[in-house]
Scaffold this motif. Sequence first.
Motif, PDB file in Angstrom:
ATOM      1  N   ALA A  67     -69.366 -83.688  22.723  1.00 22.11           N
ATOM      2  CA  ALA A  67     -68.629 -83.078  23.839  1.00 22.11           C
ATOM      3  C   ALA A  67     -68.017 -81.750  23.393  1.00 22.11           C
ATOM      4  O   ALA A  67     -68.053 -80.760  24.136  1.00 22.11           O
ATOM      5  CB  ALA A  67     -67.546 -84.025  24.349  1.00 22.11           C
ATOM      6  N   GLY A  68     -67.497 -81.696  22.180  1.00 19.40           N
ATOM      7  CA  GLY A  68     -66.938 -80.455  21.650  1.00 19.40           C
ATOM      8  C   GLY A  68     -67.998 -79.381  21.493  1.00 19.40           C
ATOM      9  O   GLY A  68     -67.769 -78.209  21.810  1.00 19.40           O
ATOM     10  N   LEU A  69     -69.167 -79.778  21.024  1.00 17.87           N
ATOM     11  CA  LEU A  69     -70.266 -78.815  20.885  1.00 17.87           C
ATOM     12  C   LEU A  69     -70.741 -78.292  22.243  1.00 17.87           C
ATOM     13  O   LEU A  69     -71.069 -77.108  22.380  1.00 17.87           O
ATOM     14  CB  LEU A  69     -71.436 -79.450  20.120  1.00 17.87           C
ATOM     15  CG  LEU A  69     -71.205 -79.670  18.626  1.00 17.87           C
ATOM     16  CD1 LEU A  69     -72.352 -80.466  18.022  1.00 17.87           C
ATOM     17  CD2 LEU A  69     -71.022 -78.346  17.913  1.00 17.87           C
ATOM     18  N   MET A  70     -70.763 -79.168  23.235  1.00 21.56           N
ATOM     19  CA  MET A  70     -71.164 -78.731  24.570  1.00 21.56           C
ATOM     20  C   MET A  70     -70.161 -77.712  25.125  1.00 21.56           C
ATOM     21  O   MET A  70     -70.549 -76.695  25.718  1.00 21.56           O
ATOM     22  CB  MET A  70     -71.304 -79.940  25.503  1.00 21.56           C
ATOM     23  CG  MET A  70     -72.510 -80.806  25.159  1.00 21.56           C
ATOM     24  SD  MET A  70     -72.544 -82.388  26.040  1.00 21.56           S
ATOM     25  CE  MET A  70     -72.681 -81.873  27.738  1.00 21.56           C
ATOM     26  N   LEU A  71     -68.871 -77.971  24.910  1.00 24.38           N
ATOM     27  CA  LEU A  71     -67.849 -77.017  25.356  1.00 24.38           C
ATOM     28  C   LEU A  71     -67.946 -75.708  24.583  1.00 24.38           C
ATOM     29  O   LEU A  71     -67.790 -74.625  25.159  1.00 24.38           O
ATOM     30  CB  LEU A  71     -66.450 -77.607  25.178  1.00 24.38           C
ATOM     31  CG  LEU A  71     -65.976 -78.553  26.264  1.00 24.38           C
ATOM     32  CD1 LEU A  71     -64.600 -79.114  25.920  1.00 24.38           C
ATOM     33  CD2 LEU A  71     -65.930 -77.870  27.606  1.00 24.38           C
ATOM     34  N   ALA A  72     -68.213 -75.797  23.283  1.00 16.03           N
ATOM     35  CA  ALA A  72     -68.360 -74.581  22.475  1.00 16.03           C
ATOM     36  C   ALA A  72     -69.542 -73.751  22.966  1.00 16.03           C
ATOM     37  O   ALA A  72     -69.463 -72.516  23.022  1.00 16.03           O
ATOM     38  CB  ALA A  72     -68.530 -74.951  20.997  1.00 16.03           C
ATOM     39  N   ASP A  73     -70.630 -74.416  23.346  1.00 15.88           N
ATOM     40  CA  ASP A  73     -71.796 -73.709  23.864  1.00 15.88           C
ATOM     41  C   ASP A  73     -71.459 -72.990  25.170  1.00 15.88           C
ATOM     42  O   ASP A  73     -71.816 -71.828  25.364  1.00 15.88           O
ATOM     43  CB  ASP A  73     -72.949 -74.697  24.074  1.00 15.88           C
ATOM     44  CG  ASP A  73     -74.208 -74.015  24.577  1.00 15.88           C
ATOM     45  OD1 ASP A  73     -74.679 -73.078  23.898  1.00 15.88           O
ATOM     46  OD2 ASP A  73     -74.708 -74.419  25.638  1.00 15.88           O
ATOM     47  N   LYS A  74     -70.738 -73.680  26.062  1.00 15.18           N
ATOM     48  CA  LYS A  74     -70.324 -73.048  27.317  1.00 15.18           C
ATOM     49  C   LYS A  74     -69.391 -71.869  27.034  1.00 15.18           C
ATOM     50  O   LYS A  74     -69.509 -70.812  27.666  1.00 15.18           O
ATOM     51  CB  LYS A  74     -69.611 -74.054  28.219  1.00 15.18           C
ATOM     52  CG  LYS A  74     -70.536 -75.043  28.880  1.00 15.18           C
ATOM     53  CD  LYS A  74     -69.769 -75.974  29.794  1.00 15.18           C
ATOM     54  CE  LYS A  74     -70.708 -76.942  30.475  1.00 15.18           C
ATOM     55  NZ  LYS A  74     -70.002 -77.859  31.373  1.00 15.18           N
ATOM     56  N   THR A  75     -68.487 -72.044  26.100  1.00 14.57           N
ATOM     57  CA  THR A  75     -67.544 -70.981  25.755  1.00 14.57           C
ATOM     58  C   THR A  75     -68.277 -69.773  25.182  1.00 14.57           C
ATOM     59  O   THR A  75     -67.971 -68.633  25.542  1.00 14.57           O
ATOM     60  CB  THR A  75     -66.502 -71.494  24.738  1.00 14.57           C
ATOM     61  OG1 THR A  75     -65.798 -72.591  25.327  1.00 14.57           O
ATOM     62  CG2 THR A  75     -65.516 -70.409  24.357  1.00 14.57           C
ATOM     63  N   ALA A  76     -69.257 -70.014  24.325  1.00 11.58           N
ATOM     64  CA  ALA A  76     -70.038 -68.907  23.758  1.00 11.58           C
ATOM     65  C   ALA A  76     -70.769 -68.147  24.855  1.00 11.58           C
ATOM     66  O   ALA A  76     -70.815 -66.915  24.843  1.00 11.58           O
ATOM     67  CB  ALA A  76     -71.024 -69.434  22.712  1.00 11.58           C
ATOM     68  N   GLY A  77     -71.319 -68.871  25.824  1.00 13.76           N
ATOM     69  CA  GLY A  77     -71.996 -68.225  26.946  1.00 13.76           C
ATOM     70  C   GLY A  77     -71.031 -67.386  27.770  1.00 13.76           C
ATOM     71  O   GLY A  77     -71.345 -66.256  28.174  1.00 13.76           O
ATOM     72  N   LEU A  78     -69.836 -67.906  27.997  1.00 19.96           N
ATOM     73  CA  LEU A  78     -68.827 -67.156  28.751  1.00 19.96           C
ATOM     74  C   LEU A  78     -68.350 -65.934  27.973  1.00 19.96           C
ATOM     75  O   LEU A  78     -68.089 -64.881  28.557  1.00 19.96           O
ATOM     76  CB  LEU A  78     -67.650 -68.065  29.099  1.00 19.96           C
ATOM     77  CG  LEU A  78     -67.946 -69.149  30.132  1.00 19.96           C
ATOM     78  CD1 LEU A  78     -66.757 -70.095  30.273  1.00 19.96           C
ATOM     79  CD2 LEU A  78     -68.295 -68.537  31.477  1.00 19.96           C
TER      80      LEU A  78
END
Length: 121
Positions: free
Chosen positions: A55-66
């Motif tokens: 879940a943390g990695l998924m959020l990090a991926d979204k954050t990197a995209g943003l």
Amino acid sequence: MPEVTISIGGRDFDVACQEGEQPFLETAARMLDAEAQTLAQQIGRMPELRMLLMAGLMLADKTAGLEDQLADLSAQLASQQALVEELGARAAEPGPMTEEMAARLEALAARAEAAAEMAGE
């Protein structure tokens, strides 16, 4: 130091935070929980540590995209601001005189000279 109980992936966790940070912690927990719920629906039950990691990695991926989008938008904004400044500078400069403008100025000058001569008589 306040302690807040947050729920992530159907599991409760007691977390300490600084005074006044509870709303931010709760918002972050809801975001992490949303990712954990997505994982649970796709994969099913998994060990707590793996669920939190994924879940943390998924959020990090979204954050990197943003962050990439923000960098692109910042560059576009800087470009637009430079263009606005350039156009503003151009507008402040006297533009080239057209033939029509020159003819009008000559006519006005001639009328002014004629009026001055008449006033001098």
